[in-house]
Motif scaffolding. Sequence first.
Motif, PDB file in Angstrom:
ATOM      1  N   ASN A  71       0.849  -1.197   0.000  1.00 44.91           N
ATOM      2  CA  ASN A  71       0.000   0.000   0.000  1.00 44.91           C
ATOM      3  C   ASN A  71       0.882   1.243   0.000  1.00 44.91           C
ATOM      4  O   ASN A  71       1.451   1.619   1.033  1.00 44.91           O
ATOM      5  N   LYS A  73       0.104   4.229  -0.001  1.00 50.40           N
ATOM      6  CA  LYS A  73      -0.470   5.327   0.783  1.00 50.40           C
ATOM      7  C   LYS A  73      -0.165   5.199   2.266  1.00 50.40           C
ATOM      8  O   LYS A  73      -0.536   6.071   3.061  1.00 50.40           O
ATOM      9  N   ASN A  74       0.484   4.102   2.644  1.00 52.24           N
ATOM     10  CA  ASN A  74       0.848   3.894   4.051  1.00 52.24           C
ATOM     11  C   ASN A  74       1.943   4.876   4.434  1.00 52.24           C
ATOM     12  O   ASN A  74       3.113   4.697   4.071  1.00 52.24           O
TER      13      ASN A  74
END
Length: 631
Positions: A71, A73-74
């Motif tokens: 991910n 967006k982490n």
Amino acid sequence: MGRVCGRGELQNKSFLLFFDLTRCATPKVIATGCPTPQVCVEKCPTTNWFYNPVSGDADMRPYLICQDGVNPKNESVTVQQFISSGKCAYYYVESEPMAGRCIPSVQKGLILFNGTQIRNEDKDLVTSDILTKASIFLGKFYKATEVAEGVFQDIKTSWWVLLSGFGVAMLVSFLWIILLRFISAIMIWFSLIAFIGLSGFGAYYTLNKYLTLRSGINNSTMTAAEYEFSKEISRFAELETTWLVLFIITVTILVVCLLVLIFLRKRINIAIALIGQASKAVGDIMSTLFFPVIPYVLQLVFLVLFCVVAILLASAGKTEYRIMCLEDGCGCPNVKENDTCTYEEFNNTACPGASCQFFDYVVDPNIPRLHIYNVFALFWSMFFVSAFGEMVLAGTFASWYWAFNKSKDVPTLPVTSSFCRTIRYHIGTLAFGSLIIAIVRMIRVILEYIDHKIREKTDSKIIRCIMCCCRCCLWCLEKFLKFINRNAYVYCAIYGKNFCVSAKNAFSLIMRNIARVVVLDKVTDFLLFIGKMVVVGIIGIASFFIFSGEVKPAQKYLPEMNYYLTPVIIITIGTFFIASAFFSVYAMAVDTLFLCFLEDCERNDGSEEKPYFMSKDLMKILDKKNKFKEA
């Protein structure tokens, strides 16, 4: 991970994207694949991008393309950590979907992102030339993979068709042998005419295909990368060059056959009579047709033994592990990068920046010598088994020839008798003869290795010419020694002498009849080769027309295939080996009976004390007869 883009859980991600396509710009990609992470994406990139530490994480996260399960967006993981761990691409360029891959569509010139030239993780410039070169090699790898998968799938779905084809090939070969037993002259002339006819038809068909496809598709408007990915292997059958090459080959074969038929037509009658006598010998001793199975099985056993020993020797070393550190260091003062370590004992928790990884495989210095010994043992064992088969068949056919009354004087079990006689008395002869050939073959292999090393270090045409002459001379020497050995085994099977005496006497007999040997022996070999090629040609052409869709009624019984040429090629190659197994017995029968024929001509005169053992056809052609029968 064994997954395919566009299938299963990746059904919505149909295109494969390469993290660093510059690593594909090497020819070894064709065999090994591209050594860079690859991910499935929903659509190919429509813009250029590369990691620039100056930019902020918030600006770069929307551009990240990462592996499945990551991910981007982490925010607990920085972009730099994503990139350095290899979980996200360091750069990518504008691409177009092609054959399920994202292939760069950049034009000539610089590749920029926000006015800055794109570089890869090694800080090297990413240029359009490198990407085009990588795309070409990747396209070749894709084609090879696609062909291999398609061929494997065809074999899997059409295995029963292949077995049926092999069965038909065996039946046709067996029927051909049976017909030779009764109408050898007709079959030989039919073979010649049929082979010339097949060659003529092949020349006509290939020329017609070439002229039809001469105005084919022009791919000159395609880029190099697009051409490599759009060209399918099934299109090779539709390329005019393919049919032009086939036309030249078939015309050459046709011309050679016609010249042989014209200039050697007078000798063909004697060769036919010799083959006719061999046909009678094979027909009277049908078990000889199945005897080659034993040498083939023995050679397979020795080949498997060689592979097992080679694998054991290749793994008879020690693994070497070394410490690998991250870019910011190992994290421990007493640990240095590239130091040797023990994988089981290394504690990476004490040094979080270091890891114990496999570095190399240390081989014992004696292993190469053992590999050489293993290769030599393979050559010796293979040649020994081949010689054993020749000796058994030579003893069988010799016992048939020297039986004055073929219906009464031939032993009850000639193959078994010759088999037992060979094992009891002639193993040393076979071992010595095969040892000579194995030594010559080993010298040839060593010379090939030396030639390979010389080519890597020098381009001297003089040295390459000398090496080529040496290789040619050794090849001729091996062929000559095989010829001498084969006739020595025949002579040994007749008289039971040792190898050296048999080789000397057989060679002297051949030299005293050199004109007959050069012409008759080679003509008979040529006629047997023609017969074998007719069998192969019949099965090959029949399978081509069946699988190419020319025979409409057969289509509903055939499975769907990626390449219709797959079963055609496999069946044709299999037919060649099957026919070779049958005709090898014939070749040995001809060679044995020919040597017996020469010996018969020299030591007998047709009197009651020394009658001829040859057939009436041979006596008639040579104007000889048994005088006591006339009286």
